[in-house]
Design an enzyme around this catalytic site. Structure first.
Site, mmCIF file in Angstrom:
data_model
loop_
_atom_site.group_PDB
_atom_site.id
_atom_site.type_symbol
_atom_site.label_atom_id
_atom_site.label_comp_id
_atom_site.label_asym_id
_atom_site.label_seq_id
_atom_site.Cartn_x
_atom_site.Cartn_y
_atom_site.Cartn_z
ATOM 1 N N LEU A 273 0.815 -1.200 0.000
ATOM 2 C CA LEU A 273 0.000 0.000 0.000
ATOM 3 C C LEU A 273 0.856 1.260 0.000
ATOM 4 C CD1 LEU A 273 -2.693 -0.991 2.656
ATOM 5 C CD2 LEU A 273 -2.814 -1.236 0.172
ATOM 6 N N SER A 274 0.392 2.262 -0.707
ATOM 7 C CA SER A 274 1.053 3.561 -0.654
ATOM 8 C C SER A 274 0.924 4.126 0.752
ATOM 9 C CB SER A 274 0.422 4.515 -1.665
ATOM 10 O OG SER A 274 -0.920 4.798 -1.293
ATOM 11 N N PRO A 275 1.820 5.003 1.167
ATOM 12 C CA PRO A 275 1.696 5.607 2.496
ATOM 13 C C PRO A 275 0.359 6.308 2.723
ATOM 14 C CG PRO A 275 3.895 5.984 1.640
ATOM 15 C CD PRO A 275 3.103 5.361 0.517
ATOM 16 N N ALA B 8 -2.238 3.563 3.418
ATOM 17 C CA ALA B 8 -2.003 3.014 4.754
ATOM 18 C C ALA B 8 -2.479 3.989 5.824
ATOM 19 C CB ALA B 8 -0.518 2.706 4.939
#
Length: 246
Positions: A60-62, A65
């Site tokens: 997941l991208s930050p 997330a």
């Protein structure tokens, strides 16, 4: 550049009004602390807001997330279960907030379970328990949970996960099929909050994972493909047309 500076820059960007993914002090501090580079192959991209791939799963991208963790809203001492733990990053952030001894994760892919364990250990969160399970079953041995995070989409809240919530507990998950919404579900299975659209892969059941000897696609994929193919046929493609009768 120093990794601490990179993490601070990443979170500063997520707190900025244009994104606004990080809103709480708890998530902000945790994401500034957890070394994301321990969970990805490409260290140069570790602190960029982008999705990565690892062992056939999406890292997941930050920003994604952060959305999950803000919706989950774990507190110190909460017992937390992450279903579809993947490479382990969100579990690490949850552990930074709640405490690593109270966070467990499960994944259906054995290879990802080993990967998550190694990543968490290197990152300093070796106390997080990660087990290989069918996510629809949860982890009843450690239930009830104050917080459950499901990192895969389902059309209904999985009953076993709802049953494993403590009174007043919270399940956060992508709800829906083609169109999905990030939601929070209470211990009765009722959707209590919605946090906007998301796009996650569907939840897998035993036999459908990428590392299975033979992926069991019969129930959900092959049946749907056959249905669409039958209804999509036109003219000479219809094998039931008796051309000799015309």
């Amino acid at each position: 550049m120093d990794r601490t500076v990179l993490r601070d820059d990443m979170v500063d960007g997520l707190e900025y009004e244009a994104k606004g993914c990080v809103r709480s002090d708890a998530v902000s501090l945790a994401m500034r602390t957890v070394p994301r580079h321990e969970f990805v192959d490409d260290e140069a991209s570790a602190y960029a807001d982008r999705t990565l791939e690892r062992f056939g799963t999406r890292v997941l991208s930050p920003s994604t997330a952060a959305r999950l963790l803000e919706a989950l809203s774990p507190e110190p001492g909460d017992l937390v279960l992450v279903v579809g733990v993947g490479v382990g990053y969100t579990a690490a952030v949850a552990a930074e907030i709640a405490g690593q001894e109270t966070v467990q994760g499960v994944d259906i892919a054995r290879r990802l379970v080993y990967e998550a364990r190694d990543n968490l250990d290197r990152a300093g969160y070796g106390g997080v328990l990660v087990d290989r399970r069918d996510g629809t079953d949860g982890l009843p041995e450690y239930a009830p949970y104050d917080r459950i995070l499901l990192e895969a989409a389902a059309v209904d809240p999985p009953r076993a996960l709802v049953r494993q919530l403590a009174p007043g507990g919270r399940l956060v998950m992508p709800l829906g099929a083609t169109e999905q919404s990030l939601v929070a579900v209470d211990d009765s299975g009722r959707v209590t909050d919605r946090f906007g659209p998301v796009a996650f892969a569907p939840m897998l059941v035993e036999g459908e994972q990428a590392d299975a000897v033979e992926r069991n696609r019969t129930v959900r994929e092959d049946r749907e493909f056959a249905r669409r193919t039958t209804h999509g046929r036109r003219g000479w493609e219809q094998d039931w047309i008796d051309w000799d009768a015309h």
